[in-house]
Design an enzyme around this catalytic site. Structure first.
Site, PDB file in Angstrom:
ATOM      1  N   ALA A   7     -18.824 -25.084  13.909  1.00  0.00           N
ATOM      2  CA  ALA A   7     -17.442 -26.083  13.948  1.00  0.00           C
ATOM      3  C   ALA A   7     -16.138 -25.875  12.558  1.00  0.00           C
ATOM      4  O   ALA A   7     -17.229 -25.434  11.595  1.00  0.00           O
ATOM      5  CB  ALA A   7     -17.852 -27.697  13.806  1.00  0.00           C
ATOM      6  N   CYS A   8     -15.213 -25.602  12.761  1.00  0.00           N
ATOM      7  CA  CYS A   8     -14.315 -25.417  11.290  1.00  0.00           C
ATOM      8  C   CYS A   8     -14.109 -23.430  11.193  1.00  0.00           C
ATOM      9  O   CYS A   8     -14.339 -23.013  11.406  1.00  0.00           O
ATOM     10  CB  CYS A   8     -14.177 -26.352  10.319  1.00  0.00           C
ATOM     11  SG  CYS A   8     -14.139 -27.931  11.013  1.00  0.00           S
ATOM     12  N   SER A   9     -14.458 -24.454   9.886  1.00  0.00           N
ATOM     13  CA  SER A   9     -14.914 -22.554   9.269  1.00  0.00           C
ATOM     14  C   SER A   9     -16.796 -22.318  10.085  1.00  0.00           C
ATOM     15  O   SER A   9     -16.627 -21.010   9.850  1.00  0.00           O
ATOM     16  CB  SER A   9     -15.404 -22.754   7.833  1.00  0.00           C
ATOM     17  OG  SER A   9     -15.923 -23.257   7.454  1.00  0.00           O
ATOM     18  N   GLY A  34     -17.392 -21.808  12.940  1.00  0.00           N
ATOM     19  CA  GLY A  34     -16.848 -21.879  13.977  1.00  0.00           C
ATOM     20  C   GLY A  34     -16.823 -20.172  13.590  1.00  0.00           C
ATOM     21  O   GLY A  34     -16.823 -19.057  14.682  1.00  0.00           O
ATOM     22  N   HIS A  38      -9.973 -34.971  13.598  1.00  0.00           N
ATOM     23  CA  HIS A  38     -10.466 -33.720  13.471  1.00  0.00           C
ATOM     24  C   HIS A  38     -11.591 -33.712  13.234  1.00  0.00           C
ATOM     25  O   HIS A  38     -12.563 -33.387  14.328  1.00  0.00           O
ATOM     26  CB  HIS A  38     -10.084 -33.066  11.922  1.00  0.00           C
ATOM     27  CG  HIS A  38     -10.711 -31.732  11.704  1.00  0.00           C
ATOM     28  ND1 HIS A  38     -10.399 -30.985  12.270  1.00  0.00           N
ATOM     29  CD2 HIS A  38     -11.180 -31.395  10.480  1.00  0.00           C
ATOM     30  CE1 HIS A  38     -10.892 -29.281  11.884  1.00  0.00           C
ATOM     31  NE2 HIS A  38     -11.612 -30.128  10.412  1.00  0.00           N
TER      32      HIS A  38
END
Length: 565
Positions: A298-300, A302, A484
């Site tokens: 997820a997020c960074s 990912g 988010h």
């Protein structure tokens, strides 16, 4: 602003949407903000005709306000002006209308200036921050709820507010507190799922969790969390635990726990983190005996996972099974995020230089920067609650986790910005790392990609673009009706929860076409994802009798040591 439950819940939602997900916004520099202010000042000096036009319009509004003929009124959903006093008390009504007239005048003035699109976006962004700071609700005299509380408490609310402000100055790095941390302790009432650290090096721990079912799927699941947040968002509480969800479904879950870098660790770059992910895959494979590992990020996390996937695909590795990517943007574009207009090439260069000089960027500094991108929800909301009303900040588990941010390695920040500038994921072969050129078209695994409808950090349409970057023929995109973090932490039971899905195996390039063919489903997306994941998690086998292996023995009870640093 409305005090108490409604106002705090608004701030709570905003914080969930503003977790410090790494991305292009890490390149914002204070010089870019100063430059935007200077742009406004230059315009006031060089456009006297437009200044006069704006002042004339404002004067007309002012006359209407003084004569009681103004129809200016706050937006129905603006929580700052929900108290009846703003409607019925002449003093407060006039104050709100004066503020709205200023807001209207500045907006019209900016729109009337001869600016290009980028300059106009910057002017609108910085003027909004200034106007929000000037709201009468941010003062004792201008907020009727604060006045009432002051009288009802005999002045004690002001004393308590001053104490809260002093505590933040001394103990919270001069940032207004967004959460009461006292009820929470990691390992006691947060991150309590049984498991063990089965691998540790200077950068990370790998945690394996204890299955209790009679049978489990043979292919394990490795979660790669963002580098700027603690891993226990995946195991917050039993009710909000993705780890517990996997365990109940017979999945064998493993999670990476990144270490909080110190100044001497500022050399840790993207290549080091990707190598760490590959090592974690090898650990999971050895412990479970599975030649395939399913992964999620997820997020960074990912973004880091995507480079790892490209590297392994280039090596023709068969180690990766199916892939889950949550609230992650790989192809950012102009207009995705309003604040991105504040970035400049010079600002990005300065951000890199400062990070390299300091070794790290403090998590508190990143949190401070993100808070000022949405000051009404993330700053002024809590100034009013904590300081003007004398309330304690709320005690929410997600807010506690959000405040438990980690530092960011200077080298990693530089790499993220390089990746952003090179548009590395969207342009195959343009970015070199780990002796290979990033090319996601070679990644052909089944994928599950998640976006959130109200996500302001990784907008869902930007997340959707990732469906076109990978080479697989079976890619599922799901849109959660949430922001988010709530897009991810969306357990069953919420009566308002819903998501959208489209049964096409290969999502169309046009996101509007995907949406037109999508169906709305009531409830959490978790059961749908688990069904999708279970179909790709291998046959059922007996669970391991003990955690770890001879090569990688159990070291420490979950959630491990690094999560406490």
């Amino acid at each position: 602003m409305v005090a108490g439950k409604n106002g705090i819940e608004d701030g709570f939602g905003a914080i969930k949407d503003a977790t410090t997900a790494l991305g292009p916004l890490t390149g914002l520099a204070r010089e870019d903000f100063v430059g935007a202010v200077a742009l406004l000042l230059r315009q006031t000096a060089t456009n006297p005709d437009k200044n006069f036009k704006a002042m004339q319009s404002f004067s007309e509004d002012l006359v209407k306000i003084m004569t009681g003929k103004s129809d200016l009124a706050p937006h129905a959903k603006d929580k700052r002006f929900m108290d009846p006093a703003w409607m019925f008390n002449p003093f407060y009504k006039a104050g709100a209308q004066y503020y709205l007239a200023v807001q209207k005048g500045i907006k019209n003035w900016v729109e009337d200036l001869d600016l290009d699109d980028l300059e106009r976006d910057r002017a609108n962004f910085i003027s909004t921050i200034i106007i929000d700071a000037l709201a009468p609700t941010n003062t004792i005299a201008g907020n009727p709820i604060v006045q009432k509380r002051l009288i009802d408490s005999g002045g004690m609310s002001l004393i308590k507010g001053l104490k809260n402000a002093y505590d933040d100055i001394v103990n919270n790095d001069m940032m207004v507190s967004q959460v009461d941390k006292t009820p929470f302790k990691v390992g006691e009432n947060l991150a309590t799922t049984e498991g063990n650290v089965v691998y540790r090096d200077e950068m990370m721990e790998v945690i394996q969790y204890q299955n209790t079912l009679d049978e489990v799927h043979s292919i394990p699941q490795l979660t790669i969390p963002p580098q700027i947040n603690k891993m226990y968002i995946n195991d917050l509480t039993p009710e909000k635990s993705i780890i517990q969800l996997q365990l109940r479904s017979g999945i064998q879950p493993f999670v990476i726990s990144w270490r909080n870098p110190k100044e001497e660790n500022g050399i840790w770059g993207m290549a080091d983190y990707v190598n760490g992910c590959i090592k974690a895959l090898e650990v999971v494979s050895e412990i479970t005996g599975s030649k395939t590992v399913n992964v999620s990020g997820a997020c960074s996390g990912g973004q880091t996972m995507s480079i790892m996937l490209s590297k392994l695909a280039a090596e023709k590795s068969k180690l990766i099974g199916c892939i889950t990517m949550m609230v992650c943007v790989l192809e950012p574009r102009d207009g995705d995020i309003e604040a991105a207009s504040m970035m400049s090439d010079n600002g990005v260069a300065l951000a890199k230089q400062r990070a390299a000089k300091k070794g790290i960027v403090k998590g508190s500094d990143l949190a401070r920067g993100f808070a000022w991108l949405r000051p009404n929800d993330l700053i002024w909301n809590y100034v009013i609650n904590n300081y003007l009303l004398g309330n304690d900040p709320p005690a929410f588990d997600i807010l506690f986790w959000n405040s438990d941010a980690t530092n960011l390695s200077g080298s990693l920040l530089g790499d993220f910005l390089d990746i952003f500038e090179a548009n590395a994921f969207a342009e195959p072969g343009k970015y070199d790392i780990l002796e290979h050129q990033v090319d996601l078209t070679k990644v052909k695994n089944d994928m599950f990609i998640l976006g959130g409808t109200t996500d302001h950090i990784t907008p869902w349409k930007a997340c959707y673009r990732s469906t076109q970057l990978f080479g697989g023929s079976n890619i599922q995109f799901v849109l959660s009706q949430a922001g988010h973090m709530q897009a991810i932490l969306n357990p069953p039971g919420n009566p308002k929860a819903k998501y959208f899905r489209n049964n096409a195996k290969k999502p169309p390039k046009d996101v509007e076409k995907w949406m037109a063919g999508a169906e709305e489903v009531k409830g959490s997306w978790w059961p749908y994802w688990i069904e999708w994941l279970s179909e790709r998690a291998g046959k059922k086998i007996k669970p391991p009798k003990a955690l770890g292996s001879k090569t990688y023995p159990a070291l420490e009870a979950a959630p491990g040591l690094y999560v406490h640093e």
